[in-house]
Design an enzyme around this catalytic site. Sequence first.
Site, PDB file in Angstrom:
ATOM      1  N   ALA A  84     119.022  97.857  28.535  1.00  0.00           N
ATOM      2  CA  ALA A  84     118.444  97.684  27.210  1.00  0.00           C
ATOM      3  C   ALA A  84     119.604  97.602  26.210  1.00  0.00           C
ATOM      4  O   ALA A  84     120.711  98.065  26.502  1.00  0.00           O
ATOM      5  CB  ALA A  84     117.541  98.864  26.887  1.00  0.00           C
ATOM      6  N   GLY A  98     117.882  99.209  31.984  1.00  0.00           N
ATOM      7  CA  GLY A  98     116.698  98.360  31.865  1.00  0.00           C
ATOM      8  C   GLY A  98     116.785  97.110  32.729  1.00  0.00           C
ATOM      9  O   GLY A  98     115.755  96.564  33.135  1.00  0.00           O
ATOM     10  N   GLU A 134     115.671  98.170  36.051  1.00  0.00           N
ATOM     11  CA  GLU A 134     114.230  98.446  35.954  1.00  0.00           C
ATOM     12  C   GLU A 134     113.424  97.153  35.916  1.00  0.00           C
ATOM     13  O   GLU A 134     112.366  97.059  36.533  1.00  0.00           O
ATOM     14  CB  GLU A 134     113.961  99.302  34.711  1.00  0.00           C
ATOM     15  CG  GLU A 134     114.579 100.682  34.847  1.00  0.00           C
ATOM     16  CD  GLU A 134     114.504 101.487  33.564  1.00  0.00           C
ATOM     17  OE1 GLU A 134     115.150 101.087  32.576  1.00  0.00           O
ATOM     18  OE2 GLU A 134     113.802 102.507  33.543  1.00  0.00           O
ATOM     19  N   GLU A 151     121.799 105.500  32.225  1.00  0.00           N
ATOM     20  CA  GLU A 151     121.325 106.001  30.925  1.00  0.00           C
ATOM     21  C   GLU A 151     121.871 107.389  30.606  1.00  0.00           C
ATOM     22  O   GLU A 151     122.146 107.710  29.450  1.00  0.00           O
ATOM     23  CB  GLU A 151     119.791 106.057  30.906  1.00  0.00           C
ATOM     24  CG  GLU A 151     119.099 104.700  30.820  1.00  0.00           C
ATOM     25  CD  GLU A 151     118.813 104.085  32.171  1.00  0.00           C
ATOM     26  OE1 GLU A 151     119.389 104.531  33.188  1.00  0.00           O
ATOM     27  OE2 GLU A 151     117.997 103.142  32.206  1.00  0.00           O
TER      28      GLU A 151
HETATM   29  C1  HXC Z   1     124.384  96.118  24.224  1.00  0.00           C
HETATM   30  C2  HXC Z   1     125.998  95.428  25.710  1.00  0.00           C
HETATM   31  C3  HXC Z   1     125.350  96.121  26.763  1.00  0.00           C
HETATM   32  C4  HXC Z   1     124.146  96.814  26.469  1.00  0.00           C
HETATM   33  C5  HXC Z   1     127.125  95.178  27.549  1.00  0.00           C
HETATM   34  N1  HXC Z   1     127.084  94.877  26.237  1.00  0.00           N
HETATM   35  N2  HXC Z   1     126.089  95.943  27.898  1.00  0.00           N
HETATM   36  N3  HXC Z   1     125.500  95.432  24.465  1.00  0.00           N
HETATM   37  N4  HXC Z   1     123.704  96.776  25.187  1.00  0.00           N
HETATM   38  N5  HXC Z   1     123.444  97.453  27.405  1.00  0.00           N
HETATM   39  C6  HXC Z   1     128.026  94.052  25.484  1.00  0.00           C
HETATM   40  C7  HXC Z   1     129.331  94.790  25.230  1.00  0.00           C
HETATM   41  O1  HXC Z   1     129.201  95.623  24.121  1.00  0.00           O
HETATM   42  C8  HXC Z   1     130.271  93.643  24.984  1.00  0.00           C
HETATM   43  O2  HXC Z   1     130.065  93.129  23.679  1.00  0.00           O
HETATM   44  C9  HXC Z   1     129.753  92.567  25.930  1.00  0.00           C
HETATM   45  O3  HXC Z   1     128.408  92.929  26.242  1.00  0.00           O
HETATM   46  C10 HXC Z   1     130.544  92.526  27.230  1.00  0.00           C
HETATM   47  O4  HXC Z   1     130.566  93.819  27.791  1.00  0.00           O
HETATM   48  P1  HXC Z   1     131.912  94.554  28.257  1.00  0.00           P
HETATM   49  O5  HXC Z   1     131.634  96.008  28.265  1.00  0.00           O
HETATM   50  O6  HXC Z   1     133.078  94.100  27.439  1.00  0.00           O
HETATM   51  O7  HXC Z   1     132.077  93.981  29.728  1.00  0.00           O
HETATM   52  P2  HXC Z   1     132.745  94.700  30.994  1.00  0.00           P
HETATM   53  O8  HXC Z   1     134.030  95.380  30.588  1.00  0.00           O
HETATM   54  O9  HXC Z   1     132.790  93.669  32.064  1.00  0.00           O
HETATM   55  O10 HXC Z   1     131.721  95.865  31.433  1.00  0.00           O
HETATM   56  C11 HXC Z   1     130.446  95.519  31.916  1.00  0.00           C
HETATM   57  C12 HXC Z   1     129.544  96.753  31.951  1.00  0.00           C
HETATM   58  C13 HXC Z   1     129.525  97.433  30.546  1.00  0.00           C
HETATM   59  C14 HXC Z   1     130.052  97.754  32.996  1.00  0.00           C
HETATM   60  C15 HXC Z   1     128.144  96.296  32.365  1.00  0.00           C
HETATM   61  O11 HXC Z   1     129.236  96.446  29.545  1.00  0.00           O
HETATM   62  C16 HXC Z   1     128.533  98.518  30.404  1.00  0.00           C
HETATM   63  O12 HXC Z   1     128.717  99.642  30.888  1.00  0.00           O
HETATM   64  N6  HXC Z   1     127.402  98.231  29.700  1.00  0.00           N
HETATM   65  C17 HXC Z   1     126.383  99.209  29.428  1.00  0.00           C
HETATM   66  C18 HXC Z   1     125.564  99.492  30.654  1.00  0.00           C
HETATM   67  C19 HXC Z   1     124.504 100.526  30.381  1.00  0.00           C
HETATM   68  O13 HXC Z   1     124.809 101.664  29.977  1.00  0.00           O
HETATM   69  N7  HXC Z   1     123.250 100.159  30.548  1.00  0.00           N
HETATM   70  C20 HXC Z   1     122.098 101.030  30.257  1.00  0.00           C
HETATM   71  C21 HXC Z   1     121.653 100.848  28.849  1.00  0.00           C
HETATM   72  S1  HXC Z   1     120.402 101.999  28.431  1.00  0.00           S
HETATM   73  P3  HXC Z   1     131.242  93.215  22.563  1.00  0.00           P
HETATM   74  O14 HXC Z   1     130.617  92.552  21.372  1.00  0.00           O
HETATM   75  O15 HXC Z   1     131.542  94.645  22.382  1.00  0.00           O
HETATM   76  O16 HXC Z   1     132.370  92.424  23.163  1.00  0.00           O
HETATM   77  C22 HXC Z   1     119.026 101.377  29.091  1.00  0.00           C
HETATM   78  C23 HXC Z   1     117.804 102.216  28.822  1.00  0.00           C
HETATM   79  C24 HXC Z   1     116.588 101.611  29.446  1.00  0.00           C
HETATM   80  O17 HXC Z   1     118.988 100.385  29.704  1.00  0.00           O
HETATM   81  C25 HXC Z   1     115.409 102.373  29.032  1.00  0.00           C
HETATM   82  C26 HXC Z   1     115.008 102.139  27.632  1.00  0.00           C
HETATM   83  C27 HXC Z   1     114.115 103.111  27.079  1.00  0.00           C
END
Ligand code: HXC
Length: 255
Positions: free
Chosen positions: A63, A106, A109, A129
């Site tokens: 998400a 997400g 999911e 998360e």
């Molecule tokens: C918003 C995101 C994002 C996310 C990546 N980006 N994941 N933006 N929400 N979930 C954005 C980054 O900020 C970045 O933008 C660009 O995408 C590229 O990501 P990088 O981090 O630079 O890439 P990389 O180094 O290759 O790392 C990839 C990654 C990492 C390991 C997937 O991006 C990451 O850990 N993302 C978050 C994963 C996560 O925590 N997901 C769960 C979310 S919570 P900029 O503009 O900064 O360059 C969830 C809750 C669900 O899903 C339930 C809801 C109620």
Amino acid sequence: MLLDRPESAPGVGVITLHRPEALNALNRELMTEVVDAATALDRDPGIGAIVITGSDRAFAAGADIKQMQPQTYPQTYVDDLFGDWDRLASLRTPLIAAVAGHALGGGCELAMLCDLLIAADTAVFGQPEIKLGVIPGIGGSQRLTRAIGKAKAMDLILTGRPMKVDEADRAGLVSRVVPAADLLEETLRIAATIAGYSHPVTAMAKEAVNRAFETTLAEGIRFERRVFHAVFATADQKEGMAAFTEKRRPDFTHS
Ligand code: HXC
């Protein structure tokens, strides 16, 4: 989001998550687009399977964290944040996730919400998360646990660690693993096979399997038996069995 009905895969609709700047992070707008597109495909009598896919790098990295960060509890509650994703689970048409790269939070999911999960050998799954101070919110704590059991689900959800595709395959999370270069072609082949069968009967088969997650064994078997008897009311049952007897390919009319 991109929407396609490839000529090479008759009866198949393909939804491609397309926010490359954010690794397909699932914001509200994308959720609405995907759910609306899938609902429209579901209602289209020409469609017998729906594929949801992302990019080589990411199916979806979760998400959208930036959109969620300022949200308050009353807002998330009143808006039922991400509740719309549930609408996908009630569609009749088989949904197939084609996953390459990150399928996190997400994203994982959404993939688990689909009926089949075809994974590229590059796919990485996880529910990170906990690292953000939240928990899964689109069914992850329930669907992951049902798919791979408590031991692994607890490990993934409490540590937030990623799980590579080999482990995901051994754990029973994915339907098939294919080379990344072949992911879309293989998935379209599988989707076209499913779309070539009787649409009402594939919908009934899907509903019967899904019932296994909702009920007791005895009730589930009773449900299956009722639906099994019901398929004899379809023209496609007559056609499928006649085609076998006459040693020809069936011509299903989806009726
Ligand atoms: C918003 C995101 C994002 C996310 C990546 N980006 N994941 N933006 N929400 N979930 C954005 C980054 O900020 C970045 O933008 C660009 O995408 C590229 O990501 P990088 O981090 O630079 O890439 P990389 O180094 O290759 O790392 C990839 C990654 C990492 C390991 C997937 O991006 C990451 O850990 N993302 C978050 C994963 C996560 O925590 N997901 C769960 C979310 S919570 P900029 O503009 O900064 O360059 C969830 C809750 C669900 O899903 C339930 C809801 C109620």
